[in-house]
Structures are given as structure tokens and as C-alpha cells.
Motif scaffolding. Structure first.
Motif, PDB file in Angstrom:
ATOM      1  N   GLY A 117      81.366  69.160  30.452  1.00  0.00           N
ATOM      2  CA  GLY A 117      80.663  69.516  29.373  1.00  0.00           C
ATOM      3  C   GLY A 117      81.703  70.039  28.398  1.00  0.00           C
ATOM      4  N   LEU A 121      82.325  68.856  24.738  1.00  0.00           N
ATOM      5  CA  LEU A 121      81.648  69.696  23.538  1.00  0.00           C
ATOM      6  C   LEU A 121      82.914  70.559  22.799  1.00  0.00           C
ATOM      7  N   THR A 125      84.036  75.289  20.294  1.00  0.00           N
ATOM      8  CA  THR A 125      82.577  75.170  19.864  1.00  0.00           C
ATOM      9  C   THR A 125      81.641  76.324  20.382  1.00  0.00           C
ATOM     10  N   PRO A 126      80.521  76.972  19.776  1.00  0.00           N
ATOM     11  CA  PRO A 126      79.723  77.271  20.281  1.00  0.00           C
ATOM     12  C   PRO A 126      79.028  77.137  21.555  1.00  0.00           C
ATOM     13  N   ALA A 127      78.712  75.737  21.758  1.00  0.00           N
ATOM     14  CA  ALA A 127      78.298  75.139  22.918  1.00  0.00           C
ATOM     15  C   ALA A 127      79.037  75.195  23.909  1.00  0.00           C
ATOM     16  N   GLY A 128      80.316  74.859  23.587  1.00  0.00           N
ATOM     17  CA  GLY A 128      81.327  74.654  24.686  1.00  0.00           C
ATOM     18  C   GLY A 128      81.737  76.068  25.037  1.00  0.00           C
ATOM     19  N   ARG A 129      81.765  77.081  24.495  1.00  0.00           N
ATOM     20  CA  ARG A 129      82.031  78.565  24.870  1.00  0.00           C
ATOM     21  C   ARG A 129      80.808  78.833  25.941  1.00  0.00           C
ATOM     22  N   ARG A 130      79.708  78.370  25.562  1.00  0.00           N
ATOM     23  CA  ARG A 130      78.317  78.823  26.328  1.00  0.00           C
ATOM     24  C   ARG A 130      78.531  78.152  27.653  1.00  0.00           C
ATOM     25  N   MET A 131      78.999  76.849  27.648  1.00  0.00           N
ATOM     26  CA  MET A 131      79.117  75.958  28.987  1.00  0.00           C
ATOM     27  C   MET A 131      80.345  76.613  29.614  1.00  0.00           C
ATOM     28  N   THR A 134      78.871  79.340  31.493  1.00  0.00           N
ATOM     29  CA  THR A 134      77.919  78.923  32.624  1.00  0.00           C
ATOM     30  C   THR A 134      79.227  78.549  33.779  1.00  0.00           C
TER      31      THR A 134
END
Length: 162
Positions: A117, A121, A125-131, A134
Motif C-alpha cells: 500500500g 500510494l 502522500t498523506p495516504a502513504g504516510r498514514r499507511m 499503520t
């Protein structure tokens, strides 16, 4: 107050239902929770489908489905009685250890999916950092579980001699 083998069967039943309710509240399905609590509270740690059906006042099919779920979670095992087609279901004294240890494989799969992921992503990116956060969480948990399980083995040996 009915007694069986010197045990208050009503008190045992209250415990089974109470502990099962706690397991359900934590996310376990109701029937597997009841079957697990019944096995855990039996002196031998083993019961047949018929014994579970009678104790819990449920159908053998309900017991079968619950045992299938519990076996998949590594919380009980099936044993064939010698010379019989009848199976006994057993809860082991280290069932929590086994259940948690087997979760490590699930966590490893999640880590792999999360790595994919992050790559898909983009790490920036914001989603990549969140991933990535996690993923870091699960990597941390995985290491802590392994260390905790080792500490448990030592503690268990000192406390129970096994």
C-alpha cells in the motif's frame, strides 16, 4: 442447587454464560464463546459434542459450527476417541498463547499488504504516510508480541513448572 462431580452445576452454568458474554463483548461470536467457556470450565478440558449440546442446551449443529470456528482460531483441538467415531473437543492450558502466537502470521500478512500500500500510494502522500504509520504500528506490535511470549514462557515455567 444441582451437583455433579462435587460441582454446583448452576454456578458453573452462570460462569459459562458470564464469561461467554465477556468474550462476545470483546468480539467473539456468541456460540463459540459459550462452547469455549464450557470447555475451559470442564475439569478435563474436554467434552464431546453431545456433552456440550446438553450442557449448553443447543443443537449438535450449533456446537459443530462453534468448534470449527474455535479450531480455526487455534483455541480448541479435535481428538478422536480410541476405537470410536466420536470426537472430543479439547481446550489446552496454553490456548491463549497459541491463539496469540498464531496471530503473528496474520500480522505478517498485514505488514506485507501495508508495504504494498505504501509503495502503491506513494510514501510522500498523506495516504502513504498514514499507511506507513499503520505499518510501523504492526511492526512494533509484532516485535512486542514475540518478546512478550518469551517472557510468558519463562513466567509460566517458574509459576506452573511446565
Amino acid at each position: 442447587m444441582a451437583e455433579e462431580n462435587g460441582r454446583d452445576t448452576e454456578a458453573v452454568s452462570r460462569f459459562v454464560e458470564s464469561f461467554a458474554a465477556q468474550l462476545v463483548e470483546a468480539g467473539m461470536l456468541r456460540m463459540p464463546a459459550r462452547v469455549f467457556a464450557a470447555l475451559l470450565s470442564s475439569d478435563s478440558g474436554t467434552l464431546t459434542s453431545a456433552e456440550l449440546s446438553e450442557q449448553l442446551q443447543v443443537s449438535p449443529a450449533a456446537v459443530s459450527g462453534a468448534v470449527r470456528y474455535l479450531a480455526q482460531q487455534h483455541m480448541v483441538s479435535r481428538e478422536r476417541e480410541p476405537g470410536s467415531r466420536r470426537e472430543r473437543y479439547r481446550v489446552h492450558s496454553n490456548q491463549w498463547y497459541e491463539a496469540l502466537t498464531n496471530r503473528e502470521a496474520v500480522i505478517k500478512r498485514w505488514e506485507g499488504a501495508l508495504r504494498d500500500g505504501v509503495a502503491s500510494l506513494g510514501a510522500d502522500t498523506p495516504a502513504g504516510r498514514r499507511m506507513a504509520e499503520t505499518l510501523a504500528f504492526f511492526e512494533f506490535v509484532d516485535g512486542e508480541i514475540a518478546a512478550m511470549m518469551e517472557r510468558w514462557r519463562v513466567h509460566r515455567e517458574k509459576t506452573f513448572g511446565r
